[in-house]
Design a protein around this motif. Structure first.
Motif, short mmCIF file in Angstrom:
data_model
loop_
_atom_site.label_atom_id
_atom_site.label_comp_id
_atom_site.label_asym_id
_atom_site.label_seq_id
_atom_site.Cartn_x
_atom_site.Cartn_y
_atom_site.Cartn_z
N ALA A 135 -15.57 -20.90 10.81
CA ALA A 135 -14.94 -19.99 9.86
C ALA A 135 -13.55 -20.47 9.44
O ALA A 135 -12.83 -21.09 10.20
N VAL A 136 -13.21 -20.14 8.19
CA VAL A 136 -11.88 -20.36 7.65
C VAL A 136 -11.31 -18.98 7.32
O VAL A 136 -11.98 -18.17 6.67
N GLN A 187 -6.82 -10.45 3.24
CA GLN A 187 -7.45 -11.49 4.05
C GLN A 187 -8.75 -11.98 3.44
O GLN A 187 -9.43 -11.26 2.71
N ILE A 188 -9.06 -13.22 3.77
CA ILE A 188 -10.28 -13.89 3.33
C ILE A 188 -10.90 -14.55 4.55
O ILE A 188 -10.19 -15.13 5.36
N THR A 189 -12.22 -14.47 4.65
CA THR A 189 -12.96 -15.20 5.67
C THR A 189 -14.18 -15.82 5.01
O THR A 189 -14.90 -15.14 4.27
N VAL A 190 -14.39 -17.10 5.27
CA VAL A 190 -15.58 -17.80 4.78
C VAL A 190 -16.19 -18.52 5.98
O VAL A 190 -15.50 -19.27 6.66
N ASP A 191 -17.47 -18.25 6.25
CA ASP A 191 -18.16 -18.98 7.30
C ASP A 191 -19.59 -19.29 6.87
O ASP A 191 -19.92 -19.12 5.70
N HIS A 192 -20.41 -19.71 7.77
CA HIS A 192 -21.76 -20.16 7.42
C HIS A 192 -22.73 -19.03 7.11
O HIS A 192 -23.81 -19.28 6.59
N LEU A 193 -22.36 -17.78 7.40
CA LEU A 193 -23.25 -16.65 7.16
C LEU A 193 -22.73 -15.64 6.13
O LEU A 193 -23.51 -14.89 5.56
N PHE A 221 -13.72 -10.74 1.42
CA PHE A 221 -12.48 -10.66 0.67
C PHE A 221 -11.98 -9.24 0.84
O PHE A 221 -12.66 -8.28 0.43
N ILE A 222 -10.81 -9.04 1.47
CA ILE A 222 -10.34 -7.70 1.84
C ILE A 222 -8.91 -7.49 1.37
O ILE A 222 -8.04 -8.32 1.66
#
Length: 126
Positions: free
Chosen positions: A55-56, A68-74, A78-79
């Motif tokens: 995750a990033v 906040q932002i989270t990007v991962d494989h699943l 975007f919050i």
């Protein structure tokens, strides 16, 4: 834009965009590309970043984040908590999705779920 009839009673709000997709194996190798693509675009609002496994994460503050932002494989999240306006959230969320698609053009064609949540806390008069 429509008038917000409940605006004077709203104490807190949180807007969340979430995309869930089939596992993106490319995410393991593209963490740097995610940062190169997203961080310059959102640096003024979310200057901090970190990686964790696959995750990033980007945030304005990791102890008490309001953006906040989270990007991962699943999934990609975007919050915005207490955003300036719904329009700000919509515009930034659209830019976010376009940039994530640039990083994973072959993988985001299999979105399993795409949704937006609007959470509000109200204080009603006595």
């Amino acid at each position: 834009m429509a008038k917000d009839e409940f605006g004077k009673f709203r104490m807190k709000s949180k807007f969340i965009l979430e995309a869930r997709y089939e596992p993106l194996l490319q995410a393991f190798d593209r963490r740097g590309k995610i940062l190169e693509t997203l961080h310059p675009l959102f640096k003024m609002k979310m200057e901090h970043w970190r990686t964790e496994n696959v995750a990033v994460h980007l945030a304005d503050d990791f102890k008490t984040p309001s953006k906040q932002i989270t990007v991962d494989h699943l999934r990609s999240l975007f919050i915005y908590e207490d955003p300036g306006s719904l329009e700000e959230f919509n515009n930034d969320a659209e830019r976010f999705l376009k940039k994530v698609h640039e990083v994973f053009p072959e993988g985001l064609n299999n979105i399993k779920r795409l949704g937006v949540r609007f959470i509000s806390v109200f204080e009603l008069p006595n």
